[in-house]
Design a protein around this motif. Structure first.
Motif, short mmCIF file in Angstrom:
data_model
loop_
_atom_site.label_atom_id
_atom_site.label_comp_id
_atom_site.label_asym_id
_atom_site.label_seq_id
_atom_site.Cartn_x
_atom_site.Cartn_y
_atom_site.Cartn_z
N LYS A 1 73.07 143.95 34.72
CA LYS A 1 71.77 143.26 34.73
C LYS A 1 71.18 143.18 33.32
O LYS A 1 70.64 142.14 32.91
N ALA A 2 71.32 144.28 32.56
CA ALA A 2 70.79 144.29 31.20
C ALA A 2 71.54 143.29 30.32
O ALA A 2 70.94 142.54 29.54
N PHE A 3 72.87 143.27 30.45
CA PHE A 3 73.66 142.32 29.65
C PHE A 3 73.36 140.88 30.04
O PHE A 3 73.38 139.98 29.19
N SER A 4 73.09 140.63 31.32
CA SER A 4 72.86 139.26 31.78
C SER A 4 71.59 138.67 31.17
O SER A 4 71.51 137.45 30.97
N THR A 5 70.60 139.52 30.89
CA THR A 5 69.36 139.02 30.28
C THR A 5 69.55 138.62 28.83
O THR A 5 68.72 137.90 28.26
N ILE B 1 70.13 124.12 29.77
CA ILE B 1 71.19 124.43 30.73
C ILE B 1 71.52 125.91 30.70
O ILE B 1 71.64 126.58 31.73
N ILE B 2 71.68 126.46 29.49
CA ILE B 2 72.03 127.87 29.33
C ILE B 2 70.95 128.77 29.91
O ILE B 2 71.23 129.77 30.58
N TYR B 3 69.67 128.40 29.68
CA TYR B 3 68.58 129.26 30.11
C TYR B 3 68.14 129.04 31.55
O TYR B 3 67.32 129.80 32.06
N THR B 4 68.65 128.01 32.22
CA THR B 4 68.25 127.77 33.61
C THR B 4 69.36 128.02 34.60
O THR B 4 69.22 128.84 35.51
N PHE B 5 70.50 127.36 34.43
CA PHE B 5 71.57 127.46 35.42
C PHE B 5 72.15 128.88 35.50
O PHE B 5 72.66 129.29 36.53
N ARG B 6 72.07 129.63 34.39
CA ARG B 6 72.61 130.99 34.38
C ARG B 6 71.54 132.03 34.64
O ARG B 6 71.79 133.22 34.50
N ASN B 7 70.34 131.59 35.02
CA ASN B 7 69.22 132.51 35.14
C ASN B 7 68.67 132.46 36.56
O ASN B 7 68.12 131.43 36.99
N LYS B 8 68.80 133.55 37.28
CA LYS B 8 68.36 133.59 38.67
C LYS B 8 66.86 133.43 38.80
O LYS B 8 66.36 132.76 39.71
N GLU B 9 66.09 134.03 37.89
CA GLU B 9 64.63 133.95 37.95
C GLU B 9 64.16 132.50 37.80
O GLU B 9 63.23 132.08 38.49
N VAL B 10 64.80 131.75 36.91
CA VAL B 10 64.41 130.36 36.71
C VAL B 10 64.75 129.53 37.95
O VAL B 10 63.96 128.68 38.37
#
Length: 287
Positions: A208-212, A260-269
């Protein structure tokens, strides 16, 4: 160059892409589509962060600040390129404090601090660009056609009537120092993040930490790799036309990929998109 036999000029023509025939309209349409999608994607992030209260965190504040910068990138290219270096460093600092100082994170990264850091990045970026831009602006120019698709400083200096050797050195030194200092800061912060993450007890916590941080690392690699190759390396080491191709990475591709990088790979978004969409549907159904 003989100054007497040349007419000085302060107006320029952009050569654009060196494509011919049927490739010209394809290059134009492709670039136009990427540009419009870039505008739409970055506007989408800004609106989403403002519309969803759960995204009112320092990380998303800086992501929206980066998106705002990308909207104006092509219009104030050199200054905002410098600014983006500092914004990426601030985003790394934000992740460092969130992971390494979680109990003090919200106190250290208060709203006032966020605004101060955002303003400082713009002030630092525009101040750093003053030296090479001012030196280039004072040059006498004898040629009009810029061998590029925007007025970058290096192609402009090649049109000067005088020797620009020391101008080029100043240009490379300023950009090199700023890029190097910001990159070293980012690497140092991620070194601290890596040490802290490896001490976490569970694999799920580490993942989880790495994913952020993964999205930010991807953007950093794209931006700094292309910037160092084009601006810091010796110009003669690049084959003709390579600088224009690499410039596409940080003028079109990176701003296009950021949303794209900050949305599709981000569950919160993705969840924020779902909540905002449901709210809009509910409002439209009201009598």
């Amino acid at each position: 160059m003989d100054l007497v036999n040349h007419t000085w000029t302060q107006s320029f023509l952009l050569a654009g892409f060196t494509t011919t025939g049927a490739l010209q309209p394809l290059a134009f349409l492709g670039t136009l589509c990427i540009y419009l999608l870039t505008l739409a994607g970055n506007l989408f992030i800004i609106v989403l962060v403002q519309a969803d209260s759960r995204l009112s965190t320092p990380m998303y504040f800086f992501i929206s600040a980066l998106s705002f910068l990308e909207l104006w990138y092509l219009y104030v290219f050199h200054s905002l390129g410098m600014t983006e270096c500092y914004v990426l460093s601030v985003m790394a600092l934000d992740r460092y404090l969130a992971i390494c100082r979680p109990l003090h994170y919200h106190a250290l990264m208060s709203r006032q601090v966020q605004l101060w850091l955002a303003g400082a990045t713009w002030a630092a970026g525009f101040s750093a660009a003053l030296v090479p831009a001012s030196l280039t602006a004072t040059l006498p120019f004898c040629l009009k056609e810029v061998a590029h698709y925007f007025c970058d400083l290096a192609p402009l200096m090649r049109l000067a009537c005088v020797d620009t050797g020391w101008h080029v050195q100043v240009h490379i030194a300023v950009i090199g120092i700023i890029n190097a200092c910001n990159l070293v800061l980012i690497l140092g912060l991620y070194g601290g993040i890596l040490r802290a993450v490896l001490k976490l007890p569970s694999a799920a916590s580490r993942a989880k930490a790495f994913s952020t941080c993964s999205s930010h690392i991807t953007v950093v690699v794209l931006f700094f790799a292309s910037a160092f190759i084009v601006y810091v390396g010796p110009p003669e080491s690049l084959p003709e036309g390579t600088d224009k191709l690499l410039a596409l990475v940080y003028t079109f591709l990176t701003p296009f990929l950021n949303p794209i990088i900050y949305t599709f790979r981000n569950k919160e978004v993705r969840e924020a998109v779902r909540r905002v969409t449901q709210s809009i549907r509910a409002m439209m159904k009201r009598p």
